[in-house]
Structures are given as C-alpha cells and as structure tokens.
Design a protein around this motif. Structure first.
Motif, PDB file in Angstrom:
ATOM      1  N   HIS A 256      93.911  56.837  65.317  1.00 20.63           N
ATOM      2  CA  HIS A 256      93.490  59.279  64.593  1.00 20.63           C
ATOM      3  C   HIS A 256      93.163  59.010  64.611  1.00 20.63           C
ATOM      4  O   HIS A 256      91.859  58.087  63.753  1.00 20.63           O
ATOM      5  CB  HIS A 256      94.727  58.881  63.090  1.00 20.63           C
ATOM      6  CG  HIS A 256      96.484  58.806  63.409  1.00 20.63           C
ATOM      7  ND1 HIS A 256      96.605  60.255  64.490  1.00 20.63           N
ATOM      8  CD2 HIS A 256      97.033  58.316  62.953  1.00 20.63           C
ATOM      9  CE1 HIS A 256      97.701  59.785  64.165  1.00 20.63           C
ATOM     10  NE2 HIS A 256      98.093  58.712  63.398  1.00 20.63           N
TER      11      HIS A 256
ATOM     12  N   PRO B 151      97.540  51.641  70.779  1.00 19.59           N
ATOM     13  CA  PRO B 151      98.121  53.162  69.278  1.00 19.59           C
ATOM     14  C   PRO B 151      99.053  52.615  68.784  1.00 19.59           C
ATOM     15  O   PRO B 151      99.304  51.373  68.170  1.00 19.59           O
ATOM     16  CB  PRO B 151      99.417  53.912  70.652  1.00 19.59           C
ATOM     17  CG  PRO B 151      99.557  53.122  71.095  1.00 19.59           C
ATOM     18  CD  PRO B 151      98.977  51.759  72.010  1.00 19.59           C
ATOM     19  N   THR B 152      99.080  53.531  67.242  1.00 18.59           N
ATOM     20  CA  THR B 152      98.400  54.405  66.952  1.00 18.59           C
ATOM     21  C   THR B 152      97.038  54.752  67.144  1.00 18.59           C
ATOM     22  O   THR B 152      96.816  53.925  65.655  1.00 18.59           O
ATOM     23  CB  THR B 152      99.469  55.638  66.454  1.00 18.59           C
ATOM     24  OG1 THR B 152     100.893  55.304  66.836  1.00 18.59           O
ATOM     25  CG2 THR B 152      99.382  57.246  66.258  1.00 18.59           C
TER      26      THR B 152
ATOM     27  N   ASP C 228      93.143  54.912  71.246  1.00 23.28           N
ATOM     28  CA  ASP C 228      94.360  55.418  71.256  1.00 23.28           C
ATOM     29  C   ASP C 228      95.600  54.703  72.511  1.00 23.28           C
ATOM     30  O   ASP C 228      96.208  54.351  72.786  1.00 23.28           O
ATOM     31  CB  ASP C 228      95.024  56.678  70.809  1.00 23.28           C
ATOM     32  CG  ASP C 228      96.698  57.023  71.042  1.00 23.28           C
ATOM     33  OD1 ASP C 228      96.777  56.196  69.773  1.00 23.28           O
ATOM     34  OD2 ASP C 228      97.341  57.504  71.471  1.00 23.28           O
TER      35      ASP C 228
ATOM     36  N   GLU D 208      97.899  51.146  62.646  1.00 24.71           N
ATOM     37  CA  GLU D 208      97.700  52.426  62.939  1.00 24.71           C
ATOM     38  C   GLU D 208      96.418  52.103  62.983  1.00 24.71           C
ATOM     39  O   GLU D 208      96.278  51.661  61.786  1.00 24.71           O
ATOM     40  CB  GLU D 208      98.063  53.380  63.013  1.00 24.71           C
ATOM     41  CG  GLU D 208      97.828  53.909  60.872  1.00 24.71           C
ATOM     42  CD  GLU D 208      98.033  55.335  60.215  1.00 24.71           C
ATOM     43  OE1 GLU D 208      98.761  56.278  61.049  1.00 24.71           O
ATOM     44  OE2 GLU D 208      97.956  55.267  58.851  1.00 24.71           O
TER      45      GLU D 208
ATOM     46  N   GLN E 125     102.478  45.555  64.481  1.00 21.66           N
ATOM     47  CA  GLN E 125     102.002  46.867  64.809  1.00 21.66           C
ATOM     48  C   GLN E 125     101.235  47.744  63.391  1.00 21.66           C
ATOM     49  O   GLN E 125     101.802  46.802  62.551  1.00 21.66           O
ATOM     50  CB  GLN E 125     102.902  47.787  65.689  1.00 21.66           C
ATOM     51  CG  GLN E 125     103.886  46.936  67.012  1.00 21.66           C
ATOM     52  CD  GLN E 125     102.957  47.368  67.868  1.00 21.66           C
ATOM     53  OE1 GLN E 125     101.459  47.875  68.291  1.00 21.66           O
ATOM     54  NE2 GLN E 125     102.573  46.180  69.264  1.00 21.66           N
TER      55      GLN E 125
END
Length: 296
Positions: free
Chosen positions: A162, A159-160, A155, A134, A132
């Motif tokens: 930004h 996820p995550t 997202d 981002e 996992q």
C-alpha cells in the motif's frame, strides 16, 4: 526497472528474488565482494550480480535493507556513483536514519518502507519466507511523492503493498511494537510469545504508556486501546519468532537500539517527557554492547 538491493540479508534477499521473478533487472551490493551472489528460496536458486559499480550508476531504484545504523555508511561510499534521479527506498526497523543521510542525497527521490513479511536465512545462501505480510511505502521528501507508481511495482512482486500518504504515522506504530518486543526479548533471550506471560504485563503497560505520551506530543494519531491490542496481537502472531534484537544480542552484534528505543528517547527529550522504563531497557542493551566491545 534496474533495481539495486543494498544489503542482501533476509528481507533484502526476499525482495531481490521477488522483484527478479516479476521481470526486473536486479543486482545486489553486499558485504562480500564476490562478483555474484546466489540465494536459494524453495527449490530454486537465484543469481545476482554483486558489488558492481555499473549497477549503482544505472539503477532506477536503490532498495536499502541494511540495519538502520548501517544506512549512512552504506550510502556514503556509494553516493559519488548514484545518479541524482535514482529513487532511494529505505526499508529497516526503527526510525531516524534519514537524519544521518540528509547531506548525502540532495536531489534524489527518497521513500520509506516498512514490511511485516517474515524472512530467515538459516545459511548465507539459503532463504526461508517465514510469513506473509503487508508492506507500506511512502514519501520522505517532495521528490519521493512523485513515485507512487512503485506501489504497483512492489505489489506485483510481493503483495500486499500500500502507498501510505503519511508514512511517518505507520513507522511510529511499528516503533511502538519494536520498543516493547525487541529490547525485552533481547535481554531475556526469549521468543516473542514469552511476553504474553502475566509477569510481563505491568512492564509492558508502562512501556506503552511512555510511547503513547511521546506519540501524542508528536501528533501521531492513535487510540491507546487499539495500540495495546495491536502490540499483543503481534506478540501472539509471532510467538515462535526470535526478534532481530534477540538475534543480535545472541550473536554479540551491534543492535538497532539507537534507532528504536534510542529514537523514542531523543523525541521524548525534545518534548520534556520522562520515559524511565524505556531508558532502563536502552541502558541495559547499551551495557551489553559495551561489554562485547571491551572483549575485542
């Protein structure tokens, strides 16, 4: 959305599956011309239309996940079919691919993305989500700045995610990591974690100092202690991983060195900054690539 993924390798396939799972119409455009592409993740098999011209024409978003040196050639042959309003998102290691496609996409919104999700394909039609992470997305041009809604789209799928208002800063921080890990592990043919051994510390320190000097000249905000700590954190967190450049060298494939260390060297020359440690690694990788080409 109608989404086309160009380059269904490990990361491309991961996003294709996750975006399809979240309800989007996803197609792919890969090297092979079979009309469909299947990929297994876990116990499920996912099917995508492949290599269909209509999927190019109708795409709301084209996610480009080929290697940096393949971006221009991948888009060049498809450009006549790409709608001028279609959003283009580039997601790959390294920097500088924008310089190779500037003349191709004059009106399209263009985004840059970087992800720390791990993915591996043990077989052409099998995918393992190995870690996992981002994902950061940001605008590469003014039109791309109007596409912040894609943060929610991505997202929701994986996820995550930004939105980064200055995505170039994030890409430089990732470039710093790649300049250390990729060429060293490729040359030594070792997993990332090997670089934590004391014998590499002095060289890594010199590499980071050179990268830092260029980042300072490029006006990229960072703190040397934090950057150094982050690079060693990545080495520890991915200790069992084989870097993409390690795998390319192992399989005698063209690497992304021109868009990682090569990009750093080009920016260093612009600022008249000496980067001998990085140049030595760059020349070592290029010599390996040339040795394979001479055997063909």
């Amino acid at each position: 959305m109608n989404i086309l993924v160009i380059g269904p390798g490990a990361i491309g396939s991961l996003w294709a599956i996750k975006l399809q799972q979240s309800g989007h119409q996803v197609a792919v455009f890969g090297r092979h011309t079979a009309p469909h592409y299947q990929c297994q993740l876990g116990e499920s098999i996912y099917t995508f239309a492949n290599h269909q011209v209509d999927d190019i024409r109708h795409a709301d978003l084209i996610l480009v996940t080929v290697k940096a040196w393949q971006v221009a050639s991948a888009l060049e042959r498809l450009t006549p079919q790409i709608n001028p309003d279609t959003i283009i998102m580039l997601m790959h290691n390294g920097m500088g691919s924008l310089d190779t496609i500037g003349a191709l996409l004059q009106t399209n919104p263009v985004l840059l993305a970087t992800t720390t999700h791990g993915a591996f394909k043990p077989a052409p039609s099998q995918l393992i989500h190995t870690g996992q992470g981002e994902t950061l997305i940001g605008a590469a041009n003014a039109q791309g700045g109007r596409c912040q809604f894609l943060r929610d789209v991505f997202d929701h799928a994986l996820p995550t995610v930004h939105w980064h208002p200055q995505i170039e800063h994030a890409l430089w921080h990732k470039l710093a990591v790649n300049c250390v890990i990729n060429p060293l592990t490729a040359i030594r043919q070792c997993p990332n974690g090997t670089l934590a051994h004391p014998e590499y510390q002095a060289r890594i320190t010199r590499l980071i100092a050179e990268v830092s000097a260029v980042m300072t000249a490029e006006k990229i905000p960072f703190q040397l202690a934090q950057l150094t700590a982050h690079i060693y954190q990545v080495i520890a967190a991915t200790s069992e991983n084989l870097s993409s450049m390690h795998q390319d060298v192992s399989h005698r494939r063209k690497t992304e060195i021109d868009f990682i260390t090569g990009y750093l060297i080009r920016r260093a020359k612009k600022h008249d900054i000496a980067v001998p440690e990085n140049e030595a690694l760059y020349q070592h990788i290029k010599t390996l690539e040339q040795s394979w080409e001479s055997l063909i």
